[in-house]
Design a protein around this motif. Structure first.
Motif, mmCIF file in Angstrom:
data_model
loop_
_atom_site.group_PDB
_atom_site.id
_atom_site.type_symbol
_atom_site.label_atom_id
_atom_site.label_comp_id
_atom_site.label_asym_id
_atom_site.label_seq_id
_atom_site.Cartn_x
_atom_site.Cartn_y
_atom_site.Cartn_z
ATOM 1 N N PRO A 111 -11.213 0.641 -8.460
ATOM 2 C CA PRO A 111 -12.193 -0.406 -8.153
ATOM 3 C C PRO A 111 -13.618 0.149 -8.208
ATOM 4 C CG PRO A 111 -11.053 0.293 -6.173
ATOM 5 C CD PRO A 111 -10.431 1.037 -7.315
ATOM 6 N N THR A 112 -14.578 -0.731 -8.307
ATOM 7 C CA THR A 112 -15.976 -0.314 -8.370
ATOM 8 C C THR A 112 -16.633 -0.334 -6.994
ATOM 9 O OG1 THR A 112 -16.649 -2.588 -8.856
ATOM 10 C CG2 THR A 112 -16.260 -1.122 -10.737
ATOM 11 N N VAL A 113 -15.868 -0.669 -5.959
ATOM 12 C CA VAL A 113 -16.382 -0.686 -4.583
ATOM 13 C C VAL A 113 -15.478 0.144 -3.701
ATOM 14 C CG1 VAL A 113 -17.475 -2.951 -4.821
ATOM 15 C CG2 VAL A 113 -15.128 -2.805 -3.990
ATOM 16 N N GLY A 114 -16.010 0.530 -2.550
ATOM 17 C CA GLY A 114 -15.217 1.278 -1.589
ATOM 18 C C GLY A 114 -14.253 0.367 -0.843
ATOM 19 N N ALA A 115 -13.364 0.969 -0.079
ATOM 20 C CA ALA A 115 -12.333 0.223 0.654
ATOM 21 C C ALA A 115 -12.936 -0.733 1.678
ATOM 22 C CB ALA A 115 -11.372 1.198 1.340
ATOM 23 N N LYS A 116 -14.130 -0.429 2.181
ATOM 24 C CA LYS A 116 -14.791 -1.323 3.142
ATOM 25 C C LYS A 116 -15.256 -2.609 2.487
ATOM 26 C CE LYS A 116 -16.633 1.514 6.799
ATOM 27 N NZ LYS A 116 -17.837 1.953 7.492
ATOM 28 N N GLU A 117 -15.464 -2.576 1.188
ATOM 29 C CA GLU A 117 -15.989 -3.739 0.477
ATOM 30 C C GLU A 117 -14.944 -4.466 -0.359
ATOM 31 O OE1 GLU A 117 -19.085 -1.559 -1.602
ATOM 32 O OE2 GLU A 117 -20.530 -2.875 -0.600
ATOM 33 N N TYR A 118 -13.757 -3.903 -0.477
ATOM 34 C CA TYR A 118 -12.748 -4.518 -1.324
ATOM 35 C C TYR A 118 -12.038 -5.630 -0.562
ATOM 36 C CZ TYR A 118 -8.940 -5.581 -4.359
ATOM 37 O OH TYR A 118 -8.068 -6.277 -5.156
ATOM 38 N N LYS A 119 -12.199 -6.878 -1.045
ATOM 39 C CA LYS A 119 -11.516 -8.026 -0.441
ATOM 40 C C LYS A 119 -10.105 -8.113 -1.028
ATOM 41 C CE LYS A 119 -15.200 -11.089 0.951
ATOM 42 N NZ LYS A 119 -15.768 -12.425 0.828
ATOM 43 N N LEU A 120 -9.142 -8.122 -0.133
ATOM 44 C CA LEU A 120 -7.738 -8.146 -0.544
ATOM 45 C C LEU A 120 -7.358 -9.453 -1.220
ATOM 46 C CD1 LEU A 120 -6.404 -6.479 2.678
ATOM 47 C CD2 LEU A 120 -6.213 -5.524 0.371
ATOM 48 N N LYS A 121 -6.425 -9.338 -2.161
ATOM 49 C CA LYS A 121 -5.879 -10.502 -2.846
ATOM 50 C C LYS A 121 -4.359 -10.445 -2.727
ATOM 51 C CE LYS A 121 -9.602 -10.267 -6.212
ATOM 52 N NZ LYS A 121 -10.112 -8.972 -5.804
ATOM 53 N N ASP A 122 -3.743 -11.607 -2.614
ATOM 54 C CA ASP A 122 -2.296 -11.678 -2.482
ATOM 55 C C ASP A 122 -1.631 -10.984 -3.669
ATOM 56 O OD1 ASP A 122 0.064 -12.522 -1.148
ATOM 57 O OD2 ASP A 122 0.279 -14.165 -2.577
ATOM 58 N N GLY A 123 -0.685 -10.114 -3.351
ATOM 59 C CA GLY A 123 0.066 -9.420 -4.391
ATOM 60 C C GLY A 123 -0.547 -8.106 -4.852
ATOM 61 N N ASP A 124 -1.694 -7.725 -4.297
ATOM 62 C CA ASP A 124 -2.310 -6.450 -4.690
ATOM 63 C C ASP A 124 -1.338 -5.298 -4.475
ATOM 64 O OD1 ASP A 124 -4.801 -7.289 -5.567
ATOM 65 O OD2 ASP A 124 -5.829 -6.859 -3.676
ATOM 66 N N LYS A 125 -1.404 -4.328 -5.362
ATOM 67 C CA LYS A 125 -0.669 -3.069 -5.228
ATOM 68 C C LYS A 125 -1.718 -1.971 -5.160
ATOM 69 C CE LYS A 125 3.569 -4.478 -7.537
ATOM 70 N NZ LYS A 125 3.346 -5.895 -7.615
ATOM 71 N N ILE A 126 -1.836 -1.374 -3.964
ATOM 72 C CA ILE A 126 -2.886 -0.398 -3.711
ATOM 73 C C ILE A 126 -2.260 0.974 -3.510
ATOM 74 C CG2 ILE A 126 -4.718 0.258 -2.113
ATOM 75 C CD1 ILE A 126 -5.094 -2.801 -1.673
ATOM 76 N N VAL A 127 -2.819 1.961 -4.192
ATOM 77 C CA VAL A 127 -2.340 3.335 -4.071
ATOM 78 C C VAL A 127 -3.516 4.220 -3.685
ATOM 79 C CG1 VAL A 127 -1.291 5.301 -5.252
ATOM 80 C CG2 VAL A 127 -0.543 2.975 -5.807
ATOM 81 N N PHE A 128 -3.392 4.883 -2.537
ATOM 82 C CA PHE A 128 -4.335 5.916 -2.123
ATOM 83 C C PHE A 128 -3.687 7.248 -2.422
ATOM 84 C CE2 PHE A 128 -6.643 2.715 0.122
ATOM 85 C CZ PHE A 128 -7.903 3.239 0.340
ATOM 86 N N ASP A 129 -4.417 8.127 -3.109
ATOM 87 C CA ASP A 129 -3.862 9.422 -3.490
ATOM 88 C C ASP A 129 -4.829 10.523 -3.074
ATOM 89 O OD1 ASP A 129 -2.133 11.292 -4.530
ATOM 90 O OD2 ASP A 129 -2.390 10.679 -6.613
ATOM 91 N N SER A 180 4.908 4.086 2.208
ATOM 92 C CA SER A 180 4.647 2.846 1.502
ATOM 93 C C SER A 180 4.958 1.695 2.452
ATOM 94 C CB SER A 180 5.525 2.766 0.254
ATOM 95 O OG SER A 180 5.215 1.616 -0.481
ATOM 96 N N LYS A 181 4.072 0.710 2.486
ATOM 97 C CA LYS A 181 4.247 -0.429 3.387
ATOM 98 C C LYS A 181 3.822 -1.715 2.696
ATOM 99 C CE LYS A 181 3.019 1.999 7.682
ATOM 100 N NZ LYS A 181 2.183 1.912 8.895
ATOM 101 N N GLU A 182 4.417 -2.812 3.125
ATOM 102 C CA GLU A 182 3.930 -4.126 2.740
ATOM 103 C C GLU A 182 3.213 -4.687 3.957
ATOM 104 O OE1 GLU A 182 5.677 -8.392 1.515
ATOM 105 O OE2 GLU A 182 6.274 -6.723 0.217
ATOM 106 N N ILE A 193 0.840 -1.185 0.000
ATOM 107 C CA ILE A 193 0.000 0.000 0.000
ATOM 108 C C ILE A 193 0.882 1.243 0.000
ATOM 109 C CG2 ILE A 193 -0.282 -0.010 2.514
ATOM 110 C CD1 ILE A 193 -3.173 1.084 1.941
ATOM 111 N N THR A 194 0.552 2.179 -0.857
ATOM 112 C CA THR A 194 1.284 3.432 -0.958
ATOM 113 C C THR A 194 0.293 4.576 -0.766
ATOM 114 O OG1 THR A 194 2.812 2.434 -2.535
ATOM 115 C CG2 THR A 194 2.774 4.833 -2.441
ATOM 116 N N LEU A 195 0.682 5.529 0.070
ATOM 117 C CA LEU A 195 -0.125 6.728 0.270
ATOM 118 C C LEU A 195 0.587 7.889 -0.396
ATOM 119 C CD1 LEU A 195 -1.042 6.415 4.061
ATOM 120 C CD2 LEU A 195 -2.297 5.533 2.090
ATOM 121 N N ASN A 196 -0.136 8.602 -1.243
ATOM 122 C CA ASN A 196 0.398 9.766 -1.954
ATOM 123 C C ASN A 196 -0.454 10.985 -1.649
ATOM 124 O OD1 ASN A 196 2.252 8.117 -3.319
ATOM 125 N ND2 ASN A 196 0.890 7.844 -5.064
#
Length: 141
Positions: free
Chosen positions: A117-135, A64-66, A53-56
């Motif tokens: 994504p088409t859903v908010g962060a509360k509804e997004y189920k994580l998957k191994d290896g995802d690269k998430i960027v919040f900006d 940025s964190k794993e 996850i990366t915050l911009n």
């Protein structure tokens, strides 16, 4: 047209998040009378995964964190364990003190693996290896 699309995505995410509460999974309680081998199997049923996850802010990296998660975990639940999250009307309004700004039209948006994504962060189920960027950035309208 591009600006209208972004505004609609923010509005959709807000509506999706507003209707969602934290969901508890059934079956995460163990029966103390069950044999120990069954309890161990129940605890290990969920596999762990990792995501980055990366915050911009304005496309400049803040952090940025794993992070690790268990199968079925939702993005916002994992984030709330790692970051100071404020929520307003079902949407993330601040992360670790970096707040949205209505006057400047700056809002938190996120992408998963380069796509909105088409859903908010509360509804997004994580998957191994995802690269998430919040900006946190200004919406061009």
């Amino acid at each position: 047209m591009k600006n209208l699309t972004k505004l609609m995505m923010v509005a959709l995410a807000g509506l999706a998040l507003a209707g969602c509460g934290k969901q508890e999974e059934a079956g995460n309680k163990t029966d103390s009378s069950a044999p120990k081998t069954e309890q161990k199997a129940t605890k290990s049923d969920k596999e762990e995964g990792k995501f980055k996850i990366t915050l911009n802010e304005d496309d400049k990296e803040i952090t940025s964190k794993e992070l690790s998660f268990k199968e079925g975990d939702f993005l916002q639940d994992v984030m709330e364990n790692e970051f100071d999250i404020l929520e307003e009307n079902g949407m993330i309004s601040a992360i670790d003190g970096h707040e949205k700004n209505d006057k400047e039209q700056k809002y938190w948006l996120y992408e998963v693996n380069g796509e909105q994504p088409t859903v908010g962060a509360k509804e997004y189920k994580l998957k191994d290896g995802d690269k998430i960027v919040f900006d946190l950035k200004k919406l061009d309208m």
